[in-house]
Design an enzyme around this catalytic site. Structure first.
Site, PDB file in Angstrom:
ATOM      1  N   TYR A  58       0.820  -1.215   0.000  1.00 54.87           N
ATOM      2  CA  TYR A  58       0.000   0.000   0.000  1.00 54.87           C
ATOM      3  C   TYR A  58       0.854   1.267   0.000  1.00 54.87           C
ATOM      4  CZ  TYR A  58      -3.769  -3.160   1.566  1.00 54.87           C
ATOM      5  OH  TYR A  58      -4.679  -4.174   1.684  1.00 54.87           O
ATOM      6  N   LEU A 195     -17.769  -5.211   0.764  1.00 60.37           N
ATOM      7  CA  LEU A 195     -18.880  -4.557   0.063  1.00 60.37           C
ATOM      8  C   LEU A 195     -18.771  -4.683  -1.451  1.00 60.37           C
ATOM      9  CD1 LEU A 195     -18.967  -1.380   2.306  1.00 60.37           C
ATOM     10  CD2 LEU A 195     -20.535  -3.322   2.382  1.00 60.37           C
ATOM     11  N   SER A 235     -12.789   4.690   4.669  1.00 63.87           N
ATOM     12  CA  SER A 235     -13.406   5.949   4.282  1.00 63.87           C
ATOM     13  C   SER A 235     -12.551   7.073   4.843  1.00 63.87           C
ATOM     14  CB  SER A 235     -14.832   6.063   4.839  1.00 63.87           C
ATOM     15  OG  SER A 235     -15.383   7.337   4.519  1.00 63.87           O
TER      16      SER A 235
END
Length: 269
Positions: A58, A195, A235
């Site tokens: 990442y 999700l 988020s």
């Protein structure tokens, strides 16, 4: 025994991951980097998240580390996960040392092999993971995107099962047989894309969400937690972080669970 973790948005269930208490609802940091990642992690910690998920690939471990250094929370209350990319076979210790330096930590709570190296189990890497755990550099070790067969190969070679297997998981790719195989081996199943792969507009999810006065997104998170599947959500917005965390307070009925389980194989639109 109640092992839930208190938070401002409810109580987050936990699981035993190699002797460590692992929150089943955590904060994911991909693809955030730099100041955005630092601020997001600090906000997530202030909201009530205690598990923070990052990875060498990442390229945000230093930004996550800046947040860990800035928070007033004691290290013992946090659960930090990072992952070694499969192209670092043979450089396991150097990769871990680089992660620890970037994170500013003496240890990580969970270290994963991010993907099966070349599609193989990665036994040599797994032995290095075991050594790092035994030396106290990591508290628990696991894998990501591994099949049952690959996990069994690690166990056959070393006598050690992973504590966690992080895979793509959700109602659309729910596999009760796979989940059962992980449970029988004492492996915590973790969803890195809870999700994705499921149609959030599906009438079943809309119906369950309506009955609970919540969104389909909230319901999917609650469904994972019901199945004792760890989820990481991401988020950069505080209100969405709070909303995601509050899914731990949703109690789905057996009817809800059965309907959502039936979505397996229903692809996202």
């Amino acid at each position: 025994m109640d092992t839930s973790l208190p938070s401002g948005a409810g109580r987050v269930p936990t699981a035993d991951a190699g002797g460590r208490t692992m929150p089943l609802l955590g904060f994911g940091t991909h693809p955030m980097r730099g100041d955005q990642a630092t601020e997001a992690v600090l906000t997530a910690l202030s909201v009530g998240y205690r598990l923070v998920d990052t990875a060498t690939r990442y390229r945000n471990e230093a930004a996550v580390g800046a947040a860990l250094a800035a928070t007033s929370l004691p290290r013992s209350e946090l659960f930090v996960t990072t992952k070694m990319p499969p192209d670092q076979v043979g450089r396991e210790r150097l990769t871990l040392e680089a992660s620890l330096a970037a994170l500013g930590c003496d240890y990580v709570d969970l270290w994963l092999i991010h993907w099966p190296p070349g599609g193989f189990p990665g036994v040599t890497s797994w032995r290095e993971f075991i050594r790092a755990r035994d030396e106290g550099l990591v508290r628990a070790i696991g894998v990501s995107n591994y099949s049952v067969e690959l996990i069994d190969a690690l166990h056959e070679a070393t006598g050690e099962y992973p504590a966690v297997n992080q895979v793509r998981w959700g109602p659309g790719n729910h596999d009760a047989d796979f989940a059962g195989a992980m449970r029988r081996r004492g492996v915590v199943l973790s969803a890195h894309s809870p999700l994705r792969g499921t149609d959030l507009d599906h009438p079943v999810l809309a119906d369950v969400a309506r009955r609970h006065g919540r969104s389909a997104r909230d319901v999917v998170l609650a469904w994972n937690l019901h199945h004792k599947v760890a989820v990481t959500v991401k988020s950069a917005h505080r209100d969405r972080m709070e909303r995601n965390l509050s899914a731990a307070g949703i109690t789905l009925t057996p009817e809800d669970i059965g309907e959502i389980n039936g979505l397996s194989g229903v692809a996202a639109a």
